[in-house]
Structures are given as C-alpha cells and as structure tokens.
Design a protein around this motif. Structure first.
Motif, PDB file in Angstrom:
ATOM      1  N   PRO A  99       0.836  -1.203   0.000  1.00  0.00           N
ATOM      2  CA  PRO A  99       0.000   0.000   0.000  1.00  0.00           C
ATOM      3  C   PRO A  99       0.873   1.257   0.000  1.00  0.00           C
ATOM      4  CG  PRO A  99      -0.796  -1.582   1.607  1.00  0.00           C
ATOM      5  CD  PRO A  99       0.536  -2.082   1.126  1.00  0.00           C
ATOM      6  N   THR A 100       0.585   2.144  -0.946  1.00  0.00           N
ATOM      7  CA  THR A 100       1.385   3.357  -1.118  1.00  0.00           C
ATOM      8  C   THR A 100       0.463   4.533  -1.370  1.00  0.00           C
ATOM      9  OG1 THR A 100       3.124   1.997  -2.123  1.00  0.00           O
ATOM     10  CG2 THR A 100       3.313   4.375  -2.377  1.00  0.00           C
ATOM     11  N   ALA A 101       0.705   5.605  -0.635  1.00  0.00           N
ATOM     12  CA  ALA A 101      -0.069   6.838  -0.764  1.00  0.00           C
ATOM     13  C   ALA A 101       0.815   7.931  -1.336  1.00  0.00           C
ATOM     14  CB  ALA A 101      -0.590   7.263   0.605  1.00  0.00           C
ATOM     15  N   LEU A 102       0.175   8.943  -1.882  1.00  0.00           N
ATOM     16  CA  LEU A 102       0.871  10.151  -2.296  1.00  0.00           C
ATOM     17  C   LEU A 102       0.611  11.204  -1.229  1.00  0.00           C
ATOM     18  CD1 LEU A 102      -0.205   9.973  -6.000  1.00  0.00           C
ATOM     19  CD2 LEU A 102       2.074   9.519  -5.099  1.00  0.00           C
ATOM     20  N   CYS A 103       1.636  11.973  -0.914  1.00  0.00           N
ATOM     21  CA  CYS A 103       1.485  13.028   0.079  1.00  0.00           C
ATOM     22  C   CYS A 103       2.340  14.213  -0.340  1.00  0.00           C
ATOM     23  CB  CYS A 103       1.820  12.521   1.483  1.00  0.00           C
ATOM     24  SG  CYS A 103       3.314  11.547   1.627  1.00  0.00           S
ATOM     25  N   TYR A 104       2.127  15.329   0.318  1.00  0.00           N
ATOM     26  CA  TYR A 104       2.725  16.574  -0.165  1.00  0.00           C
ATOM     27  C   TYR A 104       3.200  17.447   0.994  1.00  0.00           C
ATOM     28  CZ  TYR A 104       0.247  15.001  -4.306  1.00  0.00           C
ATOM     29  OH  TYR A 104      -0.220  14.234  -5.348  1.00  0.00           O
ATOM     30  N   GLN A 105       4.202  18.256   0.653  1.00  0.00           N
ATOM     31  CA  GLN A 105       4.682  19.312   1.537  1.00  0.00           C
ATOM     32  C   GLN A 105       4.475  20.634   0.813  1.00  0.00           C
ATOM     33  OE1 GLN A 105       8.842  18.031   1.707  1.00  0.00           O
ATOM     34  NE2 GLN A 105       8.590  17.541   3.886  1.00  0.00           N
ATOM     35  N   ARG A 106       4.284  21.692   1.582  1.00  0.00           N
ATOM     36  CA  ARG A 106       4.309  23.020   0.991  1.00  0.00           C
ATOM     37  C   ARG A 106       5.628  23.651   1.365  1.00  0.00           C
ATOM     38  NH1 ARG A 106       4.843  27.824   0.277  1.00  0.00           N
ATOM     39  NH2 ARG A 106       3.530  29.395  -0.586  1.00  0.00           N
ATOM     40  N   LEU A 107       6.480  23.803   0.371  1.00  0.00           N
ATOM     41  CA  LEU A 107       7.734  24.530   0.547  1.00  0.00           C
ATOM     42  C   LEU A 107       7.501  25.871  -0.153  1.00  0.00           C
ATOM     43  CD1 LEU A 107       9.998  21.433  -0.199  1.00  0.00           C
ATOM     44  CD2 LEU A 107       9.298  22.321   2.036  1.00  0.00           C
ATOM     45  N   ASP A 108       8.386  26.326  -1.025  1.00  0.00           N
ATOM     46  CA  ASP A 108       8.025  27.509  -1.814  1.00  0.00           C
ATOM     47  C   ASP A 108       6.976  27.135  -2.849  1.00  0.00           C
ATOM     48  OD1 ASP A 108      10.033  26.003  -3.044  1.00  0.00           O
ATOM     49  OD2 ASP A 108      10.788  27.694  -4.185  1.00  0.00           O
ATOM     50  N   VAL A 109       6.958  25.863  -3.249  1.00  0.00           N
ATOM     51  CA  VAL A 109       5.890  25.268  -4.070  1.00  0.00           C
ATOM     52  C   VAL A 109       5.511  23.937  -3.430  1.00  0.00           C
ATOM     53  CG1 VAL A 109       6.616  26.375  -6.234  1.00  0.00           C
ATOM     54  CG2 VAL A 109       7.559  24.144  -5.588  1.00  0.00           C
ATOM     55  N   VAL A 110       4.509  23.277  -3.979  1.00  0.00           N
ATOM     56  CA  VAL A 110       4.097  21.975  -3.468  1.00  0.00           C
ATOM     57  C   VAL A 110       5.152  20.943  -3.875  1.00  0.00           C
ATOM     58  CG1 VAL A 110       2.331  20.183  -3.593  1.00  0.00           C
ATOM     59  CG2 VAL A 110       1.667  22.595  -3.562  1.00  0.00           C
ATOM     60  N   HIS A 111       5.570  20.127  -2.921  1.00  0.00           N
ATOM     61  CA  HIS A 111       6.570  19.078  -3.149  1.00  0.00           C
ATOM     62  C   HIS A 111       5.908  17.719  -2.933  1.00  0.00           C
ATOM     63  CE1 HIS A 111      10.368  16.972  -3.173  1.00  0.00           C
ATOM     64  NE2 HIS A 111      10.195  16.553  -1.933  1.00  0.00           N
ATOM     65  N   GLY A 112       6.181  16.757  -3.827  1.00  0.00           N
ATOM     66  CA  GLY A 112       5.537  15.453  -3.767  1.00  0.00           C
ATOM     67  C   GLY A 112       6.378  14.370  -3.128  1.00  0.00           C
ATOM     68  N   LEU A 113       5.714  13.537  -2.321  1.00  0.00           N
ATOM     69  CA  LEU A 113       6.334  12.416  -1.612  1.00  0.00           C
ATOM     70  C   LEU A 113       5.425  11.199  -1.750  1.00  0.00           C
ATOM     71  CD1 LEU A 113       6.625  14.261   1.828  1.00  0.00           C
ATOM     72  CD2 LEU A 113       8.448  14.128   0.145  1.00  0.00           C
ATOM     73  N   VAL A 114       5.859  10.089  -1.188  1.00  0.00           N
ATOM     74  CA  VAL A 114       4.991   8.922  -1.028  1.00  0.00           C
ATOM     75  C   VAL A 114       5.017   8.508   0.436  1.00  0.00           C
ATOM     76  CG1 VAL A 114       5.432   8.081  -3.371  1.00  0.00           C
ATOM     77  CG2 VAL A 114       6.742   7.140  -1.463  1.00  0.00           C
ATOM     78  N   ALA A 115       4.047   7.698   0.806  1.00  0.00           N
ATOM     79  CA  ALA A 115       4.050   7.045   2.120  1.00  0.00           C
ATOM     80  C   ALA A 115       3.770   5.573   1.873  1.00  0.00           C
ATOM     81  CB  ALA A 115       2.999   7.646   3.039  1.00  0.00           C
ATOM     82  N   VAL A 116       4.561   4.714   2.517  1.00  0.00           N
ATOM     83  CA  VAL A 116       4.365   3.269   2.408  1.00  0.00           C
ATOM     84  C   VAL A 116       3.827   2.767   3.739  1.00  0.00           C
ATOM     85  CG1 VAL A 116       6.127   2.926   0.652  1.00  0.00           C
ATOM     86  CG2 VAL A 116       6.765   2.764   3.047  1.00  0.00           C
ATOM     87  N   ARG A 117       3.041   1.704   3.666  1.00  0.00           N
ATOM     88  CA  ARG A 117       2.435   1.160   4.884  1.00  0.00           C
ATOM     89  C   ARG A 117       3.092  -0.164   5.227  1.00  0.00           C
ATOM     90  NH1 ARG A 117      -1.975   2.403   7.997  1.00  0.00           N
ATOM     91  NH2 ARG A 117      -2.973   0.646   9.043  1.00  0.00           N
ATOM     92  N   PHE A 118       3.723  -0.188   6.385  1.00  0.00           N
ATOM     93  CA  PHE A 118       4.323  -1.402   6.935  1.00  0.00           C
ATOM     94  C   PHE A 118       3.946  -1.513   8.403  1.00  0.00           C
ATOM     95  CE2 PHE A 118       7.266  -1.048   3.333  1.00  0.00           C
ATOM     96  CZ  PHE A 118       7.300  -2.375   2.924  1.00  0.00           C
ATOM     97  N   ASN A 119       3.632  -2.718   8.827  1.00  0.00           N
ATOM     98  CA  ASN A 119       3.305  -2.990  10.233  1.00  0.00           C
ATOM     99  C   ASN A 119       2.221  -2.065  10.772  1.00  0.00           C
ATOM    100  OD1 ASN A 119       5.356  -4.972  10.218  1.00  0.00           O
ATOM    101  ND2 ASN A 119       6.879  -3.383  10.625  1.00  0.00           N
ATOM    102  N   GLY A 120       1.216  -1.789   9.929  1.00  0.00           N
ATOM    103  CA  GLY A 120       0.075  -1.001  10.368  1.00  0.00           C
ATOM    104  C   GLY A 120       0.310   0.492  10.477  1.00  0.00           C
TER     105      GLY A 120
END
Length: 190
Positions: A99-120
């Motif tokens: 399971p993998t999600a997309l997530c974001y930070q707001r720096l000077d612009v929006v920055h893209g990351l992922v989140a992986v799910r392990f051990n709940g």
C-alpha cells in the motif's frame, strides 16, 4: 505529525490509475527485476525507493526539459520531477502489493512524496533524488526526507495521504509544454 488517510479503504492505496499505471508492462518488468533476490516486501520497498531516487534523475537537477507524469513514462524516459518520481515509485510498490499513498509538503511550491504502509503504520519517503544538501533515505524508523518545512516561512507538511495524485498536481504536469513552463505553473497550494 499524524498522517490521515484520504479514504479508510486500504485497498484504494493499491489501485492503478492513469498516473500510477502499475499494470503497464514496463512497470511490471521493472518491478520484477527489483524483486529478484530480495527476501521480503521491506527489502523490495527499499530497493524500489533507491532505484527511483538514484537511477531516475530529477529533471531540474539533470537539466532535462521533458515533463513526465505517468509512472511508465518516467521509467521509459528516465526523468521526472518530484511528483512524477512519486507516481513511479507508487506504481513500483503497488505492483508488489505494498500500500502506497501520495502526500505533499508546501515549501516555496508543493513538493511530492509517497508514504508506504508497513506494520500497520504509514512511513513517508522522498524519492526526489539526492544532491549536495539533500540526503533522503528510505526509513521506517523516523523520516529521512529531502526537505524539512520551515513553519516560520509558511512551509508545512500536509497530513493527508492521497490514493491518487492530487488533481492540481496532475493538471500542472499534464498541461506543461516543458519543464520551464511547468516551473512557471507549479502549484503553491492544494
């Protein structure tokens, strides 16, 4: 920071879509190559992260003017900005039922990351690519992201874990003629 799933349905974070096209033959082939010789899904996730971080250059760092947004295009063309690299990493991980999600930070612009799910638990990762001053590492024991937002400058981590690319991000990528055009239209908020 408490991460918040956009949907409670965990299977949504395994779905293929137009950007995270993990059923594409090139994505499947790359996933199979990365899976050879790894003992478990954690080792696979690390290998996929390191492949995306180290093998596919961030187009700004390499000077590549092309804009990619679909995972298979990132792999085929060997380039992408943070969002595209996040889409490709999500596809590689979802191809192996992580399971993998997309997530974001707001720096000077929006920055893209992922989140992986392990051990709940969800663990954010940043496949952007390292360079002097940027040292992102795969970690399930504390975040090792490329950037740490500065709240005093209005920067922030957004806690929402998206099952699909945010429409604002996807629209910016799909409508850009080239990377310089994209740089003029990068979103600053979601």
């Amino acid at each position: 920071m408490q991460l918040i799933q956009e949907t409670p349905d965990l299977s949504a974070y395994l779905v293929a879509d137009e950007a995270i096209d993990h059923h594409h033959p090139l994505v499947r082939e790359t996933a199979a190559e990365l899976a050879r010789g790894v003992a478990n899904s954690y080792e696979y996730a690390r290998a996929a992260f390191e492949f995306m971080r180290d093998t596919i250059p961030h187009s700004q760092d390499s000077g590549d003017l092309r804009v990619t947004w679909r995972a298979s295009d990132v792999l085929e063309q060997g380039t992408g900005i943070c969002y595209a690299k996040a889409h490709a990493l999500a596809a590689l991980l979802r191809a192996e039922d992580i399971p993998t999600a997309l997530c974001y930070q707001r720096l000077d612009v929006v920055h893209g990351l992922v989140a992986v799910r392990f051990n709940g638990t969800w663990h954010r990762q940043d496949p952007r690519g390292n360079k002097p001053g940027v040292d992102a590492q795969f970690s399930l024991d504390g975040e090792r992201l490329a950037f740490t937002p500065d709240p005093a400058s209005g920067e922030t981590d957004w806690p929402v874990l998206y099952a699909a690319p945010h429409p604002i991000v996807l629209d910016a990528l799909k409508s850009a003629d080239d990377r310089p055009h994209l740089w003029e239209t990068l979103p600053t908020a979601l």
